[in-house]
Design an enzyme around this catalytic site. Structure first.
Site, short mmCIF file in Angstrom:
data_model
loop_
_atom_site.label_atom_id
_atom_site.label_comp_id
_atom_site.label_asym_id
_atom_site.label_seq_id
_atom_site.Cartn_x
_atom_site.Cartn_y
_atom_site.Cartn_z
CE LYS A 53 -3.82 2.60 1.28
NZ LYS A 53 -4.46 2.36 2.92
CB SER A 55 1.03 7.94 -0.78
OG SER A 55 0.03 9.42 -1.36
CB THR A 111 -3.13 11.60 -1.97
OG1 THR A 111 -3.04 10.52 -2.12
CG2 THR A 111 -4.00 13.07 -2.49
CB ALA A 112 -2.12 14.41 3.24
CG HIS A 155 -4.87 8.14 8.54
ND1 HIS A 155 -5.48 7.90 6.95
CD2 HIS A 155 -4.12 7.88 8.38
CE1 HIS A 155 -4.79 7.07 5.99
NE2 HIS A 155 -3.43 7.83 7.21
#
Length: 279
Positions: A53, A55, A111-112, A155
């Protein structure tokens, strides 16, 4: 099969069934639990695990070696990163308060971070000042204590920031959705292109479907990795980040990824991507 994903509730919820041998025909998983900033680095290193996993912001650096799977990841609506300040709620409504200010971010390959930079380019006169990378769990205390002017959080911080006495300057998810009409691409599941990608996607989707069909089965596993998070917060986290895009990206999901990476490339934040490599 070697895989790396975060200990966050959405990832452990999604992969619980596969990790515990509940998916017929799927190979055993050897799991590395790591923050997404670490998995981004593993993928870019050239000798990372077979699946992981990462980003979506890290995709441009790894697409030659890893393929994006159409399931298992995190996209969504109403689940975007927040920009927080210590200002009063009234003062915190003006993006200009960030002009020349220091901002803490959890990663520069997230992404943030891309959403923040794209938003700031449109909304912060003269741009922000110093960008400071720090672990996400340290950001809200740093803003509260005045060590940093603002923080970009992700989150479960969406649910807990008021307890630190902080105010929301902007919800980057709301901004992105109103600007594009698309969901927010947060975390991607990728696997080495040399593997049977169709099979891996099938096992991943089966694990997602098992999680939905048996929501209580993963509770102990999820909470054991949830860093002292309450069951209620963990469930809220899962509810936001595990949705129809987790089962299948679909046209809207792929369009969201293309839009994010295309805009970020125009701003010089990521390398240009051959969009054909996304499918």
């Amino acid at each position: 099969m070697n895989i790396a994903f975060s200990p966050c509730p959405n990832d452990t919820f999604v992969f619980h069934a596969w990790v515990h041998g509940l998916i017929p025909g799927a190979p055993n998983l050897d799991v590395t639990y790591a923050d997404i900033d670490i998995t981004n680095g593993l993928a870019a290193s050239g000798n990372g695990p077979e699946a992981l996993k990462i980003s979506y912001a890290a995709l441009p650096w790894v697409l030659s070696e890893y393929a994006l799977l159409p399931c298992g990841g995190a996209l969504g609506r109403g689940c975007g990163p927040l920009v927080l300040t210590k200002n009063s709620a009234a003062d915190a409504q003006e993006p200009s308060v960030l002009s020349g200010r220091s901002v803490a971010v959890p990663s520069e390959r997230s992404t943030a971070y891309l959403l923040f930079r794209l938003w700031a380019a449109q909304n912060v006169p003269g741009g922000v000042g110093n960008i400071v990378v720090m672990p996400f769990h340290e950001i809200m205390p740093a803003v509260r204590d005045g060590a940093i002017d603002a923080g970009l959080v992700i989150h479960e911080a969406r649910f807990t920031y008021p307890t630190y006495g902080l105010s929301m300057l902007t919800d980057l998810g709301n901004w992105w959705e109103s600007d594009t009409g698309l969901p927010i691409p947060l975390g991607a599941i990728v696997a080495r292109r040399s593997l049977d990608l169709q099979a891996i996607a099938g096992w991943t989707r089966a694990s997602v479907e098992y999680a939905w069909a048996h929501p209580e089965a993963s509770r102990e596993y999820v909470l054991s990795h949830a860093q002292e998070m309450s069951h209620e917060v963990a469930q809220a986290h899962i509810g936001l980040y595990v949705n129809e895009f987790t089962a299948d990206l679909g046209d809207d999901g792929y369009a969201a990824v293309a839009a994010l990476l295309g805009r970020a490339a125009q701003e010089g934040l990521v390398p240009e991507v051959d969009l054909a490599l996304l499918r």
